[in-house]
Enzyme design. Structure first.
Site, PDB file in Angstrom:
ATOM      1  N   ARG A 284       0.845  -1.189   0.000  1.00 51.69           N
ATOM      2  CA  ARG A 284       0.000   0.000   0.000  1.00 51.69           C
ATOM      3  C   ARG A 284       0.885   1.246   0.000  1.00 51.69           C
ATOM      4  O   ARG A 284       1.982   1.237   0.570  1.00 51.69           O
ATOM      5  CB  ARG A 284      -0.893  -0.004   1.236  1.00 51.69           C
ATOM      6  CG  ARG A 284      -0.131   0.160   2.541  1.00 51.69           C
ATOM      7  CD  ARG A 284      -0.960  -0.186   3.748  1.00 51.69           C
ATOM      8  NE  ARG A 284      -1.122  -1.625   3.878  1.00 51.69           N
ATOM      9  CZ  ARG A 284      -1.696  -2.219   4.915  1.00 51.69           C
ATOM     10  NH1 ARG A 284      -2.162  -1.500   5.913  1.00 51.69           N
ATOM     11  NH2 ARG A 284      -1.798  -3.530   4.959  1.00 51.69           N
TER      12      ARG A 284
ATOM     13  N   LEU B 178      -5.782   0.108  -2.387  1.00 54.27           N
ATOM     14  CA  LEU B 178      -7.071  -0.592  -2.425  1.00 54.27           C
ATOM     15  C   LEU B 178      -8.230   0.305  -2.023  1.00 54.27           C
ATOM     16  O   LEU B 178      -9.397  -0.041  -2.275  1.00 54.27           O
ATOM     17  CB  LEU B 178      -7.016  -1.821  -1.512  1.00 54.27           C
ATOM     18  CG  LEU B 178      -6.396  -3.068  -2.140  1.00 54.27           C
ATOM     19  CD1 LEU B 178      -6.109  -4.120  -1.085  1.00 54.27           C
ATOM     20  CD2 LEU B 178      -7.314  -3.625  -3.217  1.00 54.27           C
ATOM     21  N   LYS B 179      -7.949   1.440  -1.412  1.00 57.26           N
ATOM     22  CA  LYS B 179      -9.022   2.370  -1.040  1.00 57.26           C
ATOM     23  C   LYS B 179      -9.337   3.360  -2.154  1.00 57.26           C
ATOM     24  O   LYS B 179     -10.284   4.142  -2.038  1.00 57.26           O
ATOM     25  CB  LYS B 179      -8.639   3.123   0.235  1.00 57.26           C
ATOM     26  CG  LYS B 179      -8.519   2.224   1.453  1.00 57.26           C
ATOM     27  CD  LYS B 179      -8.203   3.022   2.708  1.00 57.26           C
ATOM     28  CE  LYS B 179      -8.129   2.109   3.924  1.00 57.26           C
ATOM     29  NZ  LYS B 179      -7.806   2.872   5.169  1.00 57.26           N
TER      30      LYS B 179
ATOM     31  N   TYR C 131      -6.037  -9.210   7.103  1.00 54.67           N
ATOM     32  CA  TYR C 131      -6.869  -8.149   7.670  1.00 54.67           C
ATOM     33  C   TYR C 131      -7.791  -8.699   8.761  1.00 54.67           C
ATOM     34  O   TYR C 131      -7.989  -9.905   8.895  1.00 54.67           O
ATOM     35  CB  TYR C 131      -7.746  -7.519   6.587  1.00 54.67           C
ATOM     36  CG  TYR C 131      -7.002  -6.937   5.411  1.00 54.67           C
ATOM     37  CD1 TYR C 131      -5.906  -6.104   5.594  1.00 54.67           C
ATOM     38  CD2 TYR C 131      -7.423  -7.204   4.103  1.00 54.67           C
ATOM     39  CE1 TYR C 131      -5.238  -5.560   4.501  1.00 54.67           C
ATOM     40  CE2 TYR C 131      -6.771  -6.655   3.011  1.00 54.67           C
ATOM     41  CZ  TYR C 131      -5.679  -5.842   3.211  1.00 54.67           C
ATOM     42  OH  TYR C 131      -5.021  -5.297   2.136  1.00 54.67           O
ATOM     43  N   ARG C 132      -8.413  -7.779   9.498  1.00 52.41           N
ATOM     44  CA  ARG C 132      -9.478  -8.209  10.403  1.00 52.41           C
ATOM     45  C   ARG C 132     -10.658  -8.717   9.567  1.00 52.41           C
ATOM     46  O   ARG C 132     -10.837  -8.316   8.406  1.00 52.41           O
ATOM     47  CB  ARG C 132      -9.954  -7.040  11.275  1.00 52.41           C
ATOM     48  CG  ARG C 132      -8.933  -6.578  12.293  1.00 52.41           C
ATOM     49  CD  ARG C 132      -9.591  -5.728  13.361  1.00 52.41           C
ATOM     50  NE  ARG C 132      -8.658  -4.782  13.965  1.00 52.41           N
ATOM     51  CZ  ARG C 132      -8.917  -4.047  15.032  1.00 52.41           C
ATOM     52  NH1 ARG C 132     -10.118  -4.143  15.608  1.00 52.41           N
ATOM     53  NH2 ARG C 132      -8.032  -3.209  15.514  1.00 52.41           N
TER      54      ARG C 132
ATOM     55  N   ARG D  76     -14.856  -5.393   2.398  1.00 54.00           N
ATOM     56  CA  ARG D  76     -15.146  -3.965   2.200  1.00 54.00           C
ATOM     57  C   ARG D  76     -14.246  -3.336   1.146  1.00 54.00           C
ATOM     58  O   ARG D  76     -14.648  -2.385   0.471  1.00 54.00           O
ATOM     59  CB  ARG D  76     -15.002  -3.216   3.531  1.00 54.00           C
ATOM     60  CG  ARG D  76     -16.076  -3.560   4.546  1.00 54.00           C
ATOM     61  CD  ARG D  76     -16.141  -2.539   5.666  1.00 54.00           C
ATOM     62  NE  ARG D  76     -14.936  -2.505   6.487  1.00 54.00           N
ATOM     63  CZ  ARG D  76     -14.733  -3.293   7.535  1.00 54.00           C
ATOM     64  NH1 ARG D  76     -15.646  -4.206   7.872  1.00 54.00           N
ATOM     65  NH2 ARG D  76     -13.621  -3.193   8.240  1.00 54.00           N
TER      66      ARG D  76
ATOM     67  N   GLY E 189      -5.123  -7.544  18.379  1.00 57.45           N
ATOM     68  CA  GLY E 189      -4.328  -8.436  19.198  1.00 57.45           C
ATOM     69  C   GLY E 189      -2.955  -8.656  18.606  1.00 57.45           C
ATOM     70  O   GLY E 189      -2.685  -8.273  17.462  1.00 57.45           O
ATOM     71  N   HIS E 190      -2.079  -9.256  19.389  1.00 62.42           N
ATOM     72  CA  HIS E 190      -0.752  -9.642  18.928  1.00 62.42           C
ATOM     73  C   HIS E 190      -0.430 -11.015  19.499  1.00 62.42           C
ATOM     74  O   HIS E 190      -1.149 -11.551  20.350  1.00 62.42           O
ATOM     75  CB  HIS E 190       0.292  -8.616  19.342  1.00 62.42           C
ATOM     76  CG  HIS E 190       0.280  -7.371  18.506  1.00 62.42           C
ATOM     77  ND1 HIS E 190       0.595  -7.373  17.163  1.00 62.42           N
ATOM     78  CD2 HIS E 190      -0.029  -6.078  18.818  1.00 62.42           C
ATOM     79  CE1 HIS E 190       0.496  -6.150  16.685  1.00 62.42           C
ATOM     80  NE2 HIS E 190       0.106  -5.346  17.667  1.00 62.42           N
TER      81      HIS E 190
ATOM     82  N   TYR F 162      -2.629 -13.974  21.922  1.00 61.15           N
ATOM     83  CA  TYR F 162      -3.160 -15.217  21.353  1.00 61.15           C
ATOM     84  C   TYR F 162      -2.643 -16.433  22.117  1.00 61.15           C
ATOM     85  O   TYR F 162      -3.404 -17.345  22.457  1.00 61.15           O
ATOM     86  CB  TYR F 162      -2.785 -15.339  19.869  1.00 61.15           C
ATOM     87  CG  TYR F 162      -3.120 -14.127  19.043  1.00 61.15           C
ATOM     88  CD1 TYR F 162      -4.318 -13.439  19.214  1.00 61.15           C
ATOM     89  CD2 TYR F 162      -2.229 -13.654  18.075  1.00 61.15           C
ATOM     90  CE1 TYR F 162      -4.611 -12.311  18.453  1.00 61.15           C
ATOM     91  CE2 TYR F 162      -2.524 -12.539  17.306  1.00 61.15           C
ATOM     92  CZ  TYR F 162      -3.703 -11.870  17.500  1.00 61.15           C
ATOM     93  OH  TYR F 162      -3.991 -10.758  16.746  1.00 61.15           O
TER      94      TYR F 162
ATOM     95  N   ASP G  28       2.776 -16.164  16.253  1.00 61.63           N
ATOM     96  CA  ASP G  28       2.783 -15.646  14.882  1.00 61.63           C
ATOM     97  C   ASP G  28       3.279 -16.671  13.872  1.00 61.63           C
ATOM     98  O   ASP G  28       2.632 -16.895  12.835  1.00 61.63           O
ATOM     99  CB  ASP G  28       3.680 -14.408  14.791  1.00 61.63           C
ATOM    100  CG  ASP G  28       2.982 -13.140  15.254  1.00 61.63           C
ATOM    101  OD1 ASP G  28       1.776 -13.193  15.546  1.00 61.63           O
ATOM    102  OD2 ASP G  28       3.653 -12.094  15.337  1.00 61.63           O
TER     103      ASP G  28
END
Length: 385
Positions: free
Chosen positions: A49, A75-76, A98-99, A105, A139-140, A144, A170
């Site tokens: 991006r 992408l926006k 992404y979330r 979206r 979160g990270h 988790y 991760d």
């Protein structure tokens, strides 16, 4: 699955040569998973991006972007999603981190992508997963593995849990499970012509990593607390000990024959029977700790050289590449002035290599537009509102 010509196969190498991957730029486990696929020969195009990913590291040193190529897409902006979808039409795999709901979206969710390419494997990398009460929460790694019970196992009793960098969540519980899922789904797509979505959640993977321990817990062979078990530092012959110079040795003499050799080389024959007597484990641990304090790390390394005592020096990140065994195997390589881990695992017929350094954001737009047949990558997009 896309198939590259012989010329491309010879140039790239690796068992995944011919596989095309679109990676929507992120940080952490998604890029690492894409790096692993790239190391294995896949043509990974990272969609960066404008403005960068937010990772506080010079892109020239971000090894997780080695063996990839990069294009810039907003992408926006109007037309941004269409540029990505044209890449998707020619891809085998897409990776996003992404979330839940964000890719939809932005117009590059699973439905939009698989409408363009029904064979696409759509890999989703998140911490909490695509559903559940915490799915929309930030979160990270540390959160988790905390929730799964994994973090609570690591460390000394009476002290806070030890943070294992971001390796357990991760990368082990996240990236590696995503890659396994992608490879399995690619196999299915090749056989059936149908792609699918791979939901790789770190909470799932980190929990799965502890499968053996959950079995031991159920059988009564594991106590649900730190430093009280065979493999968590509670055992005096499976742990780390400080040496005379303030460095450390790692001991893993679990089996009787290895323990016997360890005790002999340590000169602790009088305390040897304590192995099977849990009431004497503290005594054994104190004796071993005191003995290790008598010599430096390098002196103890020489003592255990060539033995089956299962003892090794604890090396730093800078020391590790020079260890004779790792050097002989080429476990680390130097590329572009950066010493880094070599691709793993190894293949007899299709060896993987570090072909190129970290991809710079947008540096490969022209090449990707030509090689993938997507001239729209050159077209400017209009900034969205």
């Amino acid at each position: 699955m896309a198939v590259a010509g012989t010329e491309t196969r010879d140039r790239q190498g690796g068992p995944l040569t011919g596989v095309r991957v679109v990676e929507l730029a992120g940080i952490g486990p998604g890029p690492f998973a894409a790096m692993l696929l790239a190391d294995l020969g896949a043509d990974v195009v990272r969609v960066d991006r404008p403005g960068g990913s937010g990772l506080a590291i010079d892109p020239a040193y971000d090894i997780t972007n080695r063996n990839k190529r990069s294009v810039l897409v907003d992408l926006k902006a109007e037309g941004g999603s269409e540029q990505v979808l044209q890449l998707v039409e020619r891809a085998d795999v897409l990776i996003e981190g992404y979330r839940p709901g964000v890719a939809e979206r932005l117009g590059v969710g699973p439905e939009e992508c698989r409408a363009r390419n029904p064979k696409l494997v759509y890999g989703r990398m998140t911490g909490w997963g695509q559903e559940g009460p915490l799915a929309q929460r930030a979160g990270h790694d540390i959160a988790y593995i905390a929730l799964t019970g994994t973090l609570g196992m690591i460390g000394k009793p009476g002290e806070p849990p030890t943070v294992p960098a971001n390796l357990v969540g991760d990368y082990a519980g996240g990236s590696l499970y995503l890659v396994v899922g992608i490879l399995a789904a690619l196999h299915h797509a090749r056989d059936t012509g149908a792609g699918q979505v791979v939901d790789a959640a770190i909470v799932d993977g980190a929990s799965h990593l502890a499968a053996m321990i959950h079995g031991m817990l159920a059988a009564g062979g594991w106590q649900d607390r730190r430093g009280a078990n065979l493999l968590d530092g509670g055992c005096p012959f499976y742990g780390t000990y400080e040496t005379a110079d303030g460095r450390y040795m790692a001991v893993g003499a679990l089996e009787q024959q290895f323990y016997d050799e360890f005790i002999a080389l340590m000169g602790l024959a009088d305390i040897a029977p304590a192995r099977k007597d849990l009431t004497r484990w503290d005594e054994l641990r104190d004796a071993v700790a005191a003995r290790f304090k008598d010599r430096t790390r390098d002196e103890w390394t020489a003592v255990f050289e060539g033995s089956d005592a299962c003892v090794a020096p604890v090396l730093s990140l800078r020391e590790a590449p020079a260890h004779p065994h790792l050097a002989a195997r080429g476990t680390f390589v130097e590329h572009g002035g950066i010493t880094q881990p070599a691709p793993a695992p190894r293949f007899s017929a299709t060896p993987a290599t570090v072909r190129s350094g970290p991809a710079r954001p947008g540096a490969d737009t022209a090449d990707v537009a030509r090689d993938w047949g997507v001239p729209a990558l050159h077209e400017p997009t209009k900034k969205g509102s």
